[in-house]
Design a protein around this motif. Structure first.
Motif, PDB file in Angstrom:
ATOM      1  N   VAL A  40       0.809  -1.104  -0.023  1.00 57.84           N
ATOM      2  CA  VAL A  40      -0.126   0.006   0.007  1.00 57.84           C
ATOM      3  C   VAL A  40       0.913   1.155   0.000  1.00 57.84           C
ATOM      4  N   TRP A  41       1.931   1.234   0.767  1.00 53.21           N
ATOM      5  CA  TRP A  41       2.920   2.385   0.734  1.00 53.21           C
ATOM      6  C   TRP A  41       3.295   2.650  -0.783  1.00 53.21           C
ATOM      7  N   ALA A  42       3.836   1.511  -1.514  1.00 50.53           N
ATOM      8  CA  ALA A  42       4.085   1.871  -2.970  1.00 50.53           C
ATOM      9  C   ALA A  42       2.981   2.131  -3.841  1.00 50.53           C
ATOM     10  N   ILE A  43       1.616   1.842  -3.657  1.00 46.53           N
ATOM     11  CA  ILE A  43       0.704   1.991  -4.516  1.00 46.53           C
ATOM     12  C   ILE A  43      -0.084   3.309  -4.210  1.00 46.53           C
ATOM     13  N   ASP A  44      -0.478   3.383  -2.886  1.00 43.61           N
ATOM     14  CA  ASP A  44      -1.524   4.488  -2.563  1.00 43.61           C
ATOM     15  C   ASP A  44      -0.718   5.931  -2.969  1.00 43.61           C
ATOM     16  N   PRO A  45      -1.591   6.558  -4.014  1.00 42.72           N
ATOM     17  CA  PRO A  45      -1.070   8.044  -4.081  1.00 42.72           C
ATOM     18  C   PRO A  45      -1.228   8.926  -2.885  1.00 42.72           C
ATOM     19  N   ALA A  46      -1.840   8.832  -1.949  1.00 40.67           N
ATOM     20  CA  ALA A  46      -1.875   9.531  -0.651  1.00 40.67           C
ATOM     21  C   ALA A  46      -0.770   9.421   0.048  1.00 40.67           C
ATOM     22  N   TYR A  47       0.438   8.613  -0.163  1.00 37.68           N
ATOM     23  CA  TYR A  47       1.642   8.423   0.176  1.00 37.68           C
ATOM     24  C   TYR A  47       2.808   8.929  -0.907  1.00 37.68           C
ATOM     25  N   THR A  48       3.295  10.027  -0.265  1.00 33.96           N
ATOM     26  CA  THR A  48       4.618  10.421  -1.505  1.00 33.96           C
ATOM     27  C   THR A  48       5.642  10.586  -0.701  1.00 33.96           C
ATOM     28  N   PHE A  49       6.877  10.090  -1.213  1.00 34.53           N
ATOM     29  CA  PHE A  49       8.127  10.180  -0.328  1.00 34.53           C
ATOM     30  C   PHE A  49       9.057  11.260  -1.037  1.00 34.53           C
ATOM     31  N   TYR A  50       8.996  11.780  -1.908  1.00 30.96           N
ATOM     32  CA  TYR A  50       9.484  13.023  -2.616  1.00 30.96           C
ATOM     33  C   TYR A  50      11.102  12.618  -3.001  1.00 30.96           C
ATOM     34  N   MET A  51      10.853  11.395  -3.625  1.00 31.93           N
ATOM     35  CA  MET A  51      12.395  11.142  -4.167  1.00 31.93           C
ATOM     36  C   MET A  51      11.970  10.466  -5.515  1.00 31.93           C
ATOM     37  N   THR A  52      12.837  10.850  -6.476  1.00 30.04           N
ATOM     38  CA  THR A  52      12.642  10.440  -7.845  1.00 30.04           C
ATOM     39  C   THR A  52      13.856   9.519  -8.341  1.00 30.04           C
ATOM     40  N   LYS A  53      15.057   9.597  -7.528  1.00 27.93           N
ATOM     41  CA  LYS A  53      16.137   8.856  -7.437  1.00 27.93           C
ATOM     42  C   LYS A  53      16.454   8.149  -6.011  1.00 27.93           C
ATOM     43  N   VAL A  54      16.782   7.058  -6.006  1.00 31.99           N
ATOM     44  CA  VAL A  54      17.308   6.369  -4.856  1.00 31.99           C
ATOM     45  C   VAL A  54      18.841   5.843  -4.856  1.00 31.99           C
ATOM     46  N   PRO A  55      19.741   6.443  -4.017  1.00 33.93           N
ATOM     47  CA  PRO A  55      21.068   6.257  -3.993  1.00 33.93           C
ATOM     48  C   PRO A  55      21.457   4.843  -4.430  1.00 33.93           C
ATOM     49  N   GLU A  56      22.571   4.596  -5.248  1.00 31.28           N
ATOM     50  CA  GLU A  56      22.991   3.167  -5.509  1.00 31.28           C
ATOM     51  C   GLU A  56      23.969   2.700  -4.566  1.00 31.28           C
ATOM     52  N   VAL A  57      23.685   1.603  -3.879  1.00 30.34           N
ATOM     53  CA  VAL A  57      24.790   1.162  -2.824  1.00 30.34           C
ATOM     54  C   VAL A  57      24.833  -0.360  -2.871  1.00 30.34           C
ATOM     55  N   GLN A  58      25.741  -0.697  -2.131  1.00 27.25           N
ATOM     56  CA  GLN A  58      25.935  -2.268  -2.269  1.00 27.25           C
ATOM     57  C   GLN A  58      25.201  -2.747  -0.857  1.00 27.25           C
ATOM     58  N   PRO A  59      24.327  -3.568  -0.946  1.00 24.73           N
ATOM     59  CA  PRO A  59      23.371  -4.142   0.090  1.00 24.73           C
ATOM     60  C   PRO A  59      24.211  -4.669   1.088  1.00 24.73           C
ATOM     61  N   GLY A  60      23.950  -4.939   2.283  1.00 24.11           N
ATOM     62  CA  GLY A  60      24.397  -5.267   3.488  1.00 24.11           C
ATOM     63  C   GLY A  60      23.858  -6.638   3.850  1.00 24.11           C
ATOM     64  N   THR A  61      23.804  -6.979   5.079  1.00 28.68           N
ATOM     65  CA  THR A  61      23.145  -8.390   5.437  1.00 28.68           C
ATOM     66  C   THR A  61      22.041  -8.282   6.422  1.00 28.68           C
ATOM     67  N   GLY A  62      21.585  -7.191   6.780  1.00 24.91           N
ATOM     68  CA  GLY A  62      20.595  -6.642   7.689  1.00 24.91           C
ATOM     69  C   GLY A  62      19.019  -6.931   7.094  1.00 24.91           C
ATOM     70  N   THR A  63      17.902  -7.034   8.115  1.00 28.91           N
ATOM     71  CA  THR A  63      16.819  -7.348   7.630  1.00 28.91           C
ATOM     72  C   THR A  63      15.728  -6.249   7.978  1.00 28.91           C
ATOM     73  N   TRP A  64      14.726  -5.982   7.270  1.00 28.35           N
ATOM     74  CA  TRP A  64      13.829  -4.964   7.529  1.00 28.35           C
ATOM     75  C   TRP A  64      13.235  -4.874   8.791  1.00 28.35           C
ATOM     76  N   SER A  65      13.307  -3.723   9.429  1.00 26.63           N
ATOM     77  CA  SER A  65      12.853  -3.559  10.649  1.00 26.63           C
ATOM     78  C   SER A  65      11.982  -2.476  10.994  1.00 26.63           C
ATOM     79  N   GLU A  66      11.754  -2.112  12.310  1.00 29.59           N
ATOM     80  CA  GLU A  66      11.040  -0.712  12.270  1.00 29.59           C
ATOM     81  C   GLU A  66      11.687   0.412  11.757  1.00 29.59           C
ATOM     82  N   GLU A  67      13.036   0.529  12.010  1.00 27.99           N
ATOM     83  CA  GLU A  67      13.793   1.386  11.180  1.00 27.99           C
ATOM     84  C   GLU A  67      13.274   1.769   9.983  1.00 27.99           C
TER      85      GLU A  67
END
Length: 165
Positions: A40-67
């Motif tokens: 829903v965050w990705a699809i709902d037009p009510a949510y806007t994140f004000y970013m058109t580009k996301v930085p390119e980085v090398q992923p680590g080993t962590g998992t999605w959390s409350e952060e």
């Protein structure tokens, strides 16, 4: 134990490879409450994140959390913006493992890349995303008023002012 983002990432990949709407609907109906909230965050037009580009980085080993949830809310509410937002997103992407970073990237860019939109989500989970009604109007040149009989015009035509701001 499998993290819900791992399952969501697998479902997104499966949705990318699935051509039929009914088949996609069957996959979407399997979403858990947590997976649905991320979608829903990705699809709902009510949510806007004000970013058109996301930085390119090398992923680590962590998992999605409350952060990551807090980061999404901070971006949507403009509590973090500009270079601070880029740094925060870059930090999160570099900490997360590849699948989780890819989901975060798709959410922030508001593109799941799998052909799932508001209609499909609302079909699977009615009323999840508010879709505002759309009223179309035509200019007189493009309308069919010339097809109306003269008696209609002689008797008068009632119209309502469209004053919705």
């Amino acid at each position: 134990m499998t993290h819900f983002i791992d399952t969501l990432h697998a479902n997104l990949k499966q949705l990318e490879a699935t051509p039929g709407k009914n088949d996609k609907l069957a996959i979407v109906k399997t979403f858990t409450r947590e997976e649905l909230s991320v979608v829903v965050w990705a699809i709902d037009p009510a949510y806007t994140f004000y970013m058109t580009k996301v930085p390119e980085v090398q992923p680590g080993t962590g998992t999605w959390s409350e952060e990551e949830d807090e980061l999404i809310y901070a971006l949507a509410n403009r509590k973090v913006s500009g270079n601070s937002a880029k740094l925060a997103v870059g930090k999160s992407l570099s900490w997360l493992k590849l699948e989780h970073a890819e989901v975060l990237r798709r959410v922030i860019l508001k593109n799941l890349k799998c052909g799932v939109g508001e209609t499909l989500i609302n079909t699977a989970f009615p009323g999840t995303i508010f879709v505002p009604p759309y009223m179309r109007c035509s200019l007189p040149d493009n309308s069919n008023m010339h097809k109306w009989p003269a008696t209609v015009w002689e008797a008068g035509v009632i119209s309502d002012e469209k004053a919705d701001g």
